[in-house]
Write a protein that holds these residues in place. Structure first.
Motif, short mmCIF file in Angstrom:
data_model
loop_
_atom_site.label_atom_id
_atom_site.label_comp_id
_atom_site.label_asym_id
_atom_site.label_seq_id
_atom_site.Cartn_x
_atom_site.Cartn_y
_atom_site.Cartn_z
N THR A 1 0.72 -1.00 -0.15
CA THR A 1 -0.09 0.05 0.04
C THR A 1 1.13 1.48 0.09
O THR A 1 2.02 0.69 0.26
N PRO A 2 0.64 2.56 -0.09
CA PRO A 2 1.07 4.02 0.07
C PRO A 2 1.53 3.81 1.40
O PRO A 2 3.03 4.57 0.81
N THR A 3 0.94 2.99 2.34
CA THR A 3 1.82 3.88 3.12
C THR A 3 2.62 2.68 3.71
O THR A 3 2.48 2.96 5.03
N GLY A 4 3.06 1.70 2.98
CA GLY A 4 3.86 0.76 3.33
C GLY A 4 3.43 -0.24 4.11
O GLY A 4 3.80 -1.42 3.98
N GLU A 5 2.55 -0.67 4.01
CA GLU A 5 1.54 -2.63 4.44
C GLU A 5 1.34 -3.16 3.30
O GLU A 5 0.93 -2.45 2.71
N PRO A 6 1.40 -4.71 3.59
CA PRO A 6 1.30 -5.63 3.20
C PRO A 6 -0.24 -5.79 2.63
O PRO A 6 -1.31 -5.72 4.03
N HIS A 7 -0.61 -6.30 0.97
CA HIS A 7 -2.16 -6.51 0.92
C HIS A 7 -2.07 -7.36 0.06
O HIS A 7 -1.46 -7.75 -0.78
N ASN B 1 -2.23 -0.20 -5.92
CA ASN B 1 -1.10 -0.09 -4.99
C ASN B 1 0.00 -0.11 -6.35
O ASN B 1 1.20 0.44 -5.91
N LEU B 2 -0.36 -1.79 -7.25
CA LEU B 2 0.49 -2.01 -8.53
C LEU B 2 0.60 -0.26 -9.01
O LEU B 2 1.78 -0.44 -9.72
N GLU B 3 0.35 0.63 -9.28
CA GLU B 3 0.47 1.89 -10.05
C GLU B 3 1.31 2.38 -9.52
O GLU B 3 2.12 3.52 -9.51
N LYS B 4 1.46 2.34 -7.71
CA LYS B 4 2.14 3.60 -6.69
C LYS B 4 3.64 2.34 -7.26
O LYS B 4 4.39 3.47 -6.65
#
Length: 148
Positions: free
Chosen positions: A27-33, A58-61
């Protein structure tokens, strides 16, 4: 091109057409998804059918992914690390239909058919950068760049 050892492991692990694969994104905050997705492949690419805003955002970032494929009740597994390109063009539509036909059959494709779009379903084209196979045909195997 998919490495022959990886392709052989995928052939073994994905023998059941309704087998799900788990994909991990960041995620943009660095968390796993982590979420289940459908995966198909040919000699050149791994293909993911991607829906849902979170995975695609997530993948766009950050296009890095980790795919996990395991046999029910067994320790045998395949892990693939790589990068994903999201596509919705004519080539992607043809490859998505190929993937869905492999996974769901002609009837399943007919019931799930849709035009790809960034707002709806996208094709994720995975370029593996490294991989690990464990518990198939005598033990672990590692692809290039495996870090352990």
């Amino acid at each position: 091109m998919i490495a022959p050892e990886l392709k052989a492991a995928l052939d073994h692990m994905l023998g059941d057409p309704e087998h799900w694969v788990h994909v991990g994104t960041v995620t943009p905050t660095g968390e796993p998804h982590v979420t289940p997705v459908m995966l198909a492949y040919d000699d050149d690419h791994l293909y993911l059918s991607l829906t849902g805003r979170t995975k695609k955002a997530n993948l766009e970032k950050n296009p890095k992914v980790c795919l996990s494929i395991a046999e029910d009740g067994e320790i045998a597994h395949v892990i693939v690390w790589g990068e994903v390109e999201l596509r919705e063009d004519a080539w992607a539509q043809e490859r998505w239909e190929y993937a869905m036909r492999l996974i769901l059959g002609d009837e399943g494709l007919s019931s799930q058919h849709r035009a790809l779009s960034r707002e709806g379903t996208s094709l994720g084209v995975v370029t593996p950068t490294r991989w690990r196979v464990f518990g198939l045909d005598g033990g672990p195997a590692h692809g290039p760049g495996y870090l352990g």
